[in-house]
Design a protein around this motif. Sequence first.
Motif, short mmCIF file in Angstrom:
data_model
loop_
_atom_site.label_atom_id
_atom_site.label_comp_id
_atom_site.label_asym_id
_atom_site.label_seq_id
_atom_site.Cartn_x
_atom_site.Cartn_y
_atom_site.Cartn_z
N LYS A 133 -12.07 10.30 -8.53
CA LYS A 133 -13.25 10.20 -9.37
C LYS A 133 -14.41 10.82 -8.60
N PHE A 134 -15.38 11.37 -9.33
CA PHE A 134 -16.44 12.12 -8.67
C PHE A 134 -17.19 11.28 -7.64
N GLY A 135 -17.49 10.04 -7.98
CA GLY A 135 -18.21 9.17 -7.06
C GLY A 135 -17.44 8.95 -5.77
N GLN A 136 -16.14 8.76 -5.90
CA GLN A 136 -15.29 8.56 -4.73
C GLN A 136 -15.21 9.84 -3.89
N ALA A 137 -15.11 10.98 -4.57
CA ALA A 137 -15.07 12.26 -3.86
C ALA A 137 -16.38 12.50 -3.12
N LYS A 138 -17.51 12.18 -3.76
CA LYS A 138 -18.82 12.37 -3.13
C LYS A 138 -18.96 11.49 -1.89
N THR A 139 -18.50 10.25 -1.99
CA THR A 139 -18.55 9.34 -0.84
C THR A 139 -17.71 9.88 0.31
N THR A 140 -16.52 10.38 -0.01
CA THR A 140 -15.64 10.95 1.02
C THR A 140 -16.30 12.15 1.70
N MET A 141 -16.95 12.99 0.91
CA MET A 141 -17.63 14.15 1.48
C MET A 141 -18.73 13.74 2.45
N LEU A 142 -19.46 12.69 2.10
CA LEU A 142 -20.51 12.19 2.99
C LEU A 142 -19.92 11.66 4.28
N GLU A 143 -18.77 11.01 4.17
CA GLU A 143 -18.10 10.48 5.36
C GLU A 143 -17.62 11.61 6.27
N ILE A 144 -17.05 12.65 5.66
CA ILE A 144 -16.59 13.81 6.43
C ILE A 144 -17.78 14.47 7.12
N SER A 145 -18.86 14.66 6.38
CA SER A 145 -20.06 15.29 6.92
C SER A 145 -20.60 14.52 8.12
N LYS A 146 -20.60 13.21 8.01
CA LYS A 146 -21.11 12.37 9.10
C LYS A 146 -20.26 12.54 10.36
N LYS A 147 -18.94 12.61 10.18
CA LYS A 147 -18.04 12.75 11.31
C LYS A 147 -18.14 14.13 11.97
N LEU A 148 -18.62 15.10 11.22
CA LEU A 148 -18.67 16.48 11.73
C LEU A 148 -20.07 16.91 12.17
N GLN A 149 -21.03 16.02 12.08
CA GLN A 149 -22.42 16.42 12.31
C GLN A 149 -22.69 16.95 13.72
N GLU A 150 -21.85 16.56 14.68
CA GLU A 150 -22.04 17.03 16.05
C GLU A 150 -21.51 18.45 16.28
N PHE A 151 -20.76 18.97 15.31
CA PHE A 151 -20.13 20.29 15.48
C PHE A 151 -20.98 21.38 14.86
N THR A 152 -21.53 22.23 15.69
CA THR A 152 -22.41 23.29 15.20
C THR A 152 -21.63 24.43 14.52
N CYS A 153 -20.33 24.49 14.75
CA CYS A 153 -19.53 25.57 14.16
C CYS A 153 -19.36 25.40 12.65
N VAL A 154 -19.51 24.17 12.14
CA VAL A 154 -19.28 23.91 10.72
C VAL A 154 -20.48 24.40 9.91
N GLU A 155 -20.30 25.55 9.28
CA GLU A 155 -21.38 26.15 8.50
C GLU A 155 -21.33 25.74 7.03
N HIS A 156 -20.15 25.41 6.54
CA HIS A 156 -20.02 25.06 5.12
C HIS A 156 -18.98 23.95 4.97
N LEU A 157 -19.33 22.95 4.17
CA LEU A 157 -18.41 21.88 3.79
C LEU A 157 -18.41 21.83 2.27
N VAL A 158 -17.28 22.19 1.68
CA VAL A 158 -17.22 22.43 0.24
C VAL A 158 -16.24 21.48 -0.43
N MET A 159 -16.71 20.75 -1.44
CA MET A 159 -15.80 19.98 -2.29
C MET A 159 -15.09 20.98 -3.20
N PHE A 160 -13.76 20.97 -3.18
CA PHE A 160 -13.02 22.08 -3.79
C PHE A 160 -11.89 21.57 -4.66
#
Length: 212
Positions: free
Chosen positions: A158-185
């Motif tokens: 469901k979109f809400g669940q997918a959005k929450t997961t994306m936020l969680e992924i983003s939080k875990k990756l925030q220290e990595f400067t190589c990540v230029e794009h995080l795309v829900m696909f």
Amino acid sequence: MDSDLTQKSISFNSARFLISAPRLEDCPPDTGAEVAFAGRSNAGKSSAMNAITANGKLARTSKTPGRTRLINFFSLNRENARLVDLPGYGYAKVSRDMKDDWQKHLGQYLNDRQCLRGLVLVMDIRHPLTEFDQMMVEWCEHNKLPLMILATKADKLKFGQAKTTMLEISKKLQEFTCVEHLVMFSSTSKRGVDECRAALTDWLENASEDLR
């Protein structure tokens, strides 16, 4: 040869199979620019490439993950611009020796390929940041290689669940400067396709810059 070929805007619909290579020395000449797609063999990598290129038969999909055992190159309408489908990892039911062989040649490609401008890491949004995924993120960070992450199969949540997961992924990756794009696909609904194409175009059309 068309002198304006290098100036053409990239059309991903133009992608055509070029060659398959079992080893680095069998790859096309290390010139121009290419972007590689990597991911666990059940993450939907082939389906994502097919959606991005609007060609359902471009990258081979299979109900048996791990069938792709070669590095597959696809040409585009811009001279020396390529997409690369790397062997899926971590799921295929093959011998340990064959897995070790895949890892060896995959590692050589990632370490030695000078025309590699960026890596697209495909992960299932329902099972993000596996051990393999984290290894690839850390490799890109160490090598200062731009990274785009496609969180595939978003239509399975469901979109809400997918959005929450994306936020969680983003939080875990925030220290990595190589990540230029995080795309829900989603290759089914085509969510994220345009965003992904725009990022790929940016990487490939700036091929004259030394991004590594």
